[in-house]
Scaffold this motif. Structure first.
Motif, PDB file in Angstrom:
ATOM      1  N   MET A 203       0.911  -1.173   0.043  1.00 37.68           N
ATOM      2  CA  MET A 203      -0.034   0.150   0.086  1.00 37.68           C
ATOM      3  C   MET A 203       0.825   1.279  -0.020  1.00 37.68           C
ATOM      4  O   MET A 203       0.705   2.171  -0.796  1.00 37.68           O
ATOM      5  CB  MET A 203      -0.923   0.099   1.279  1.00 37.68           C
ATOM      6  CG  MET A 203      -2.056  -0.877   0.923  1.00 37.68           C
ATOM      7  SD  MET A 203      -3.167  -0.208  -0.001  1.00 37.68           S
ATOM      8  CE  MET A 203      -4.529  -1.302   0.524  1.00 37.68           C
ATOM      9  N   PHE A 257      -8.206  -3.846  -1.006  1.00 33.83           N
ATOM     10  CA  PHE A 257      -8.482  -3.797   0.327  1.00 33.83           C
ATOM     11  C   PHE A 257      -9.851  -4.531   0.682  1.00 33.83           C
ATOM     12  O   PHE A 257      -9.795  -5.407   1.787  1.00 33.83           O
ATOM     13  CB  PHE A 257      -8.833  -2.238   0.645  1.00 33.83           C
ATOM     14  CG  PHE A 257      -9.286  -2.140   1.907  1.00 33.83           C
ATOM     15  CD1 PHE A 257      -8.932  -2.421   3.137  1.00 33.83           C
ATOM     16  CD2 PHE A 257     -10.678  -1.586   2.072  1.00 33.83           C
ATOM     17  CE1 PHE A 257      -9.090  -2.072   4.382  1.00 33.83           C
ATOM     18  CE2 PHE A 257     -11.221  -1.648   3.627  1.00 33.83           C
ATOM     19  CZ  PHE A 257     -10.661  -1.833   4.642  1.00 33.83           C
ATOM     20  N   LEU A 258     -10.902  -4.603  -0.190  1.00 31.71           N
ATOM     21  CA  LEU A 258     -12.002  -5.300   0.346  1.00 31.71           C
ATOM     22  C   LEU A 258     -11.771  -6.899   0.162  1.00 31.71           C
ATOM     23  O   LEU A 258     -12.169  -7.594   1.044  1.00 31.71           O
ATOM     24  CB  LEU A 258     -13.122  -5.311  -0.671  1.00 31.71           C
ATOM     25  CG  LEU A 258     -13.632  -3.727  -0.615  1.00 31.71           C
ATOM     26  CD1 LEU A 258     -14.682  -3.502  -1.462  1.00 31.71           C
ATOM     27  CD2 LEU A 258     -14.009  -3.388   0.774  1.00 31.71           C
ATOM     28  N   GLN A 261      -9.353  -7.239   3.770  1.00 32.19           N
ATOM     29  CA  GLN A 261      -9.641  -6.546   4.718  1.00 32.19           C
ATOM     30  C   GLN A 261      -9.291  -7.038   6.032  1.00 32.19           C
ATOM     31  O   GLN A 261      -8.558  -6.598   7.049  1.00 32.19           O
ATOM     32  CB  GLN A 261     -11.170  -5.992   4.660  1.00 32.19           C
ATOM     33  CG  GLN A 261     -11.606  -5.165   5.459  1.00 32.19           C
ATOM     34  CD  GLN A 261     -12.855  -4.849   5.422  1.00 32.19           C
ATOM     35  OE1 GLN A 261     -13.506  -4.049   6.222  1.00 32.19           O
ATOM     36  NE2 GLN A 261     -13.743  -5.389   4.493  1.00 32.19           N
ATOM     37  N   PHE A 264      -5.890  -7.026   6.880  1.00 28.98           N
ATOM     38  CA  PHE A 264      -5.394  -5.567   6.822  1.00 28.98           C
ATOM     39  C   PHE A 264      -5.633  -5.174   8.462  1.00 28.98           C
ATOM     40  O   PHE A 264      -4.761  -4.635   9.109  1.00 28.98           O
ATOM     41  CB  PHE A 264      -6.150  -4.878   5.800  1.00 28.98           C
ATOM     42  CG  PHE A 264      -5.334  -3.532   5.520  1.00 28.98           C
ATOM     43  CD1 PHE A 264      -4.834  -3.302   4.377  1.00 28.98           C
ATOM     44  CD2 PHE A 264      -5.739  -2.523   6.269  1.00 28.98           C
ATOM     45  CE1 PHE A 264      -4.228  -2.325   4.108  1.00 28.98           C
ATOM     46  CE2 PHE A 264      -4.973  -1.409   5.918  1.00 28.98           C
ATOM     47  CZ  PHE A 264      -4.231  -1.045   4.936  1.00 28.98           C
ATOM     48  N   ILE A 265      -6.841  -5.280   8.746  1.00 24.13           N
ATOM     49  CA  ILE A 265      -7.272  -4.703  10.213  1.00 24.13           C
ATOM     50  C   ILE A 265      -6.530  -5.515  11.277  1.00 24.13           C
ATOM     51  O   ILE A 265      -6.155  -4.865  12.299  1.00 24.13           O
ATOM     52  CB  ILE A 265      -8.832  -4.935  10.108  1.00 24.13           C
ATOM     53  CG1 ILE A 265      -9.774  -4.536   9.093  1.00 24.13           C
ATOM     54  CG2 ILE A 265      -9.180  -4.486  11.316  1.00 24.13           C
ATOM     55  CD1 ILE A 265      -9.790  -2.853   9.418  1.00 24.13           C
ATOM     56  N   LEU A 268      -3.286  -4.287  11.181  1.00 23.89           N
ATOM     57  CA  LEU A 268      -3.023  -2.949  11.987  1.00 23.89           C
ATOM     58  C   LEU A 268      -2.950  -2.968  13.519  1.00 23.89           C
ATOM     59  O   LEU A 268      -2.417  -2.190  14.124  1.00 23.89           O
ATOM     60  CB  LEU A 268      -4.190  -2.010  11.567  1.00 23.89           C
ATOM     61  CG  LEU A 268      -4.103  -0.451  11.794  1.00 23.89           C
ATOM     62  CD1 LEU A 268      -3.110   0.142  10.920  1.00 23.89           C
ATOM     63  CD2 LEU A 268      -5.664   0.094  11.248  1.00 23.89           C
ATOM     64  N   THR A 269      -4.089  -3.929  13.977  1.00 20.28           N
ATOM     65  CA  THR A 269      -3.924  -3.946  15.541  1.00 20.28           C
ATOM     66  C   THR A 269      -2.785  -4.697  16.081  1.00 20.28           C
ATOM     67  O   THR A 269      -2.437  -4.266  17.217  1.00 20.28           O
ATOM     68  CB  THR A 269      -5.445  -4.425  16.128  1.00 20.28           C
ATOM     69  OG1 THR A 269      -5.634  -5.444  15.195  1.00 20.28           O
ATOM     70  CG2 THR A 269      -6.497  -3.498  15.699  1.00 20.28           C
ATOM     71  N   GLY A 272       0.105  -2.215  15.129  1.00 20.86           N
ATOM     72  CA  GLY A 272       0.034  -0.927  15.626  1.00 20.86           C
ATOM     73  C   GLY A 272       0.556   0.039  14.628  1.00 20.86           C
ATOM     74  O   GLY A 272       1.163   1.298  14.758  1.00 20.86           O
TER      75      GLY A 272
END
Lengths: 274, 312
Positions: A203, A257-258, A261, A264-265, A268-269, A272
């Motif tokens: 990305m 992204f879809l 997803q 990705f999420i 991210l968590t 961080g």
């Protein structure tokens, strides 16, 4: 959870729906503007919706601009950067996590320290180095400085440290070489971390604007975000053309992204990362 | 194979294998794999940092090609450079306003989404708020600049519907920075919403249940449970957001170019312009050094506050 209040719940739902609509508004604007005909634009009284919907904008982008070339440049550089970053991060992470050598701590700290350096600080010397290497206006100028990632090395080291030493010893007894060991035993074990790192690297490589802006001037060498801005400067009046280009470059990213997803999420968590 | 077998086997042989051959091959692996990686870090990270600091005490233009040593000259020049000082001010204004609004909005939205009962509706909302973060900022900036158009932009169209006079969004000194802030918030809140949602998820329900039994009001629950237990997330979110907004560049370069009257000339843009439009690479490097000090100071603050606040 504590007692539900139907009243508050519905207020929350209305608030979220309104906010979500605002978030989607620019997308609606972009798509509808891309469908406006030149007639709508010249009349000057074009509203939110196109009066005479047409695909002229898309036709102009695909005909007048080397759009395929831009996509190709972006895809090639982003894929190479991502693949290389995953490989070098896993490799260096493995060495830093499971091997011992002189100066290891200092080297790792040095790499870690580069994470805090804003790009604006190193961009001038990096430009001078790239120019010395004769890479200005070459796709390699984008790829070469991005083959390694300090964040990637850091993450890989953290995750590889948790792998039991016995597992590696067992494989070594069976005669597995170090590189094979990394690729066939370590890589699968840290796959969730690698896929998160991969998505983020891809990305940011795909969306990168500042560095390509510095090293690419030739329209045929540009990556998509850079080309879009350049194109905007030459097509200010016919913004249906520019909006069409914007739609065309947004669709692949949104699609990717879809599809990814969940990872990705999670990534991210997990990391961080921003 | 049972674990114990692996363990015992490896113990025997790792003792037997610390021979010179094994040692040599491991050394070779470390050397061969680390050399190219370190070379890349050296050429594209370590060297540029040092070079940048050295360049900051020279005047250097790539066009003339020779550098003149000026000592602290560039730094002294900065103190009297109204445009630089203004860019410093604009950067701080942009960062403080945008970060504060960002944290408030994202925390509100994250808490609102957490209240939604249906799993799929929750995911849908999260996706909608997150979507803008993945689009290239360069493309987004262009789309937003057409929305800010005076004559046929979306915002003035909406103002006209409400019988309000149109606004020069990007060229009126009162609105230019505000316009960029609006766009930045739209493009960026998705990340923090996701991070706050994860933070909220990690607060155990039993605290709320206990507070409810004690008759605590919603505000009390937020003030005494949610907010303190979210401290670590909030700190992390704040620091990463501050650092990323300090470096915000595409939206300024594309939407306003620092205009009007340098009202939107942030430091990142000013450094870029000085280095690559005006070819003042020495001076730009000195400004970059100041930039670096600011970022390091924020990171130091994070470590300092982090140590005291993370113990609960």
């Amino acid at each position: 959870m504590y007692r539900r209040n139907v009243w508050i719940d519905s207020v929350v739902l209305i608030f979220l729906t309104a906010a979500a609509c605002i978030m989607l508004l620019p997308y609606g604007w972009m798509v509808l503007s891309s469908l406006k005909s030149n007639m709508d634009i010249i009349s000057g009284k074009s509203g939110f919706f196109p009066e005479h919907p047409s695909l002229d904008g898309y036709k102009t982008v695909l005909r007048d601009a080397p759009f395929g070339k831009w996509l190709f440049n972006s895809a090639v550089s982003s894929v190479i950067i991502t693949a290389a970053t995953l490989f070098t991060s896993a490799l260096a992470g493995y060495v830093f996590a499971k091997h011992h050598f002189k100066g290891k701590k200092v080297l790792f700290l040095l790499i870690l320290a580069t994470m805090m350096i804003p790009f604006q600080v190193i961009m001038i010397p990096t430009y001078l180095i790239t120019a010395k290497l004769g890479l200005i206006n070459h796709l390699f100028a984008i790829i070469l400085p991005n083959l390694v990632s300090s964040y990637g090395v850091f993450l890989a080291k953290q995750f590889i440290e948790d792998i039991p030493q016995d597992l590696l010893d067992a494989a070594r007894i069976d005669g597995t070489g170090e590189l094979r060991l990394m690729l066939s035993i370590i890589a699968p074990l840290i796959l969730p971390m690698l896929s998160a790192l991969g998505i983020f690297t891809f990305m940011s490589a795909w969306n990168n604007y500042l560095w390509p802006l510095i090293v690419l001037n030739d329209m045929n060498k540009m990556t998509v975000p850079l080309a879009l801005v350049y194109f905007n400067g030459t097509h200010v009046v016919n913004y249906n053309v520019v909006m069409s280009a914007a739609v065309l470059i947004t669709i692949p990213v949104v699609a990717v992204f879809l599809i990814f997803q969940k990872q990705f999420i999670k990534g991210l968590t997990m990391t961080g990362m921003k | 194979m049972p674990n114990s077998t692996i363990a015992s086997r490896s113990k025997q042989t790792s003792a037997a294998q610390t021979g010179p051959a094994q040692y040599r091959s491991e050394r070779r692996f470390v050397f061969v794999s680390l050399t190219p990686v370190l070379l890349l870090f050296g050429v594209f990270a370590f060297l540029p940092i040092a070079w940048s600091l050295i360049l900051s005490v020279y005047t250097y233009s790539p066009l003339s090609g020779h550098a003149v040593f000026v000592g602290a000259g560039n730094y002294v020049r900065m103190l009297g450079d109204a445009v630089f000082l203004k860019s410093l001010w604009v950067t701080c204004k942009f960062v403080v306003i945008t970060v504060a609004v960002n944290i408030i909005i994202t925390l509100l939205i994250a808490m609102a989404i957490q209240r939604v009962r249906s799993r799929s509706l929750k995911d849908l909302f999260r996706t909608m708020f997150f979507l803008p973060t993945i689009a290239p900022l360069a493309g987004t900036s262009i789309v937003w600049s057409t929305m800010f158009h005076y004559r046929d932009g979306l915002f003035n169209m909406m103002l006209a519907k409400m019988d309000i006079a149109p606004v020069q969004w990007l060229s009126d000194p009162h609105y230019a920075l505000l316009s960029v802030i609006m766009m930045t918030l739209w493009a960026d809140i998705g990340y923090n919403i996701v991070l706050f949602m994860a933070g909220l998820d990690s607060i155990p329900d039993m605290y709320y249940e206990a507070a409810y039994l004690d008759g605590a009001s919603r505000w009390h629950m937020f003030r005494h449970i949610t907010w303190p237990l979210l401290g670590r997330t909030t700190l992390f979110v704040t620091v990463t957001t501050v650092i990323s907004y300090f470096q915000a560049f595409p939206q300024f370069q594309i939407m306003t170019k620092g205009e009007p009257y340098n009202e939107t000339r942030v430091l990142a843009l000013h450094i870029y312009d000085q280095a690559f439009s005006n070819s003042n690479m020495g001076y730009a490097s000195a400004m970059a050094a100041v930039f670096l000090v600011i970022i390091l100071f924020i990171t130091w603050l994070q470590l300092k506050w982090g140590r005291t606040q993370w113990e609960y």
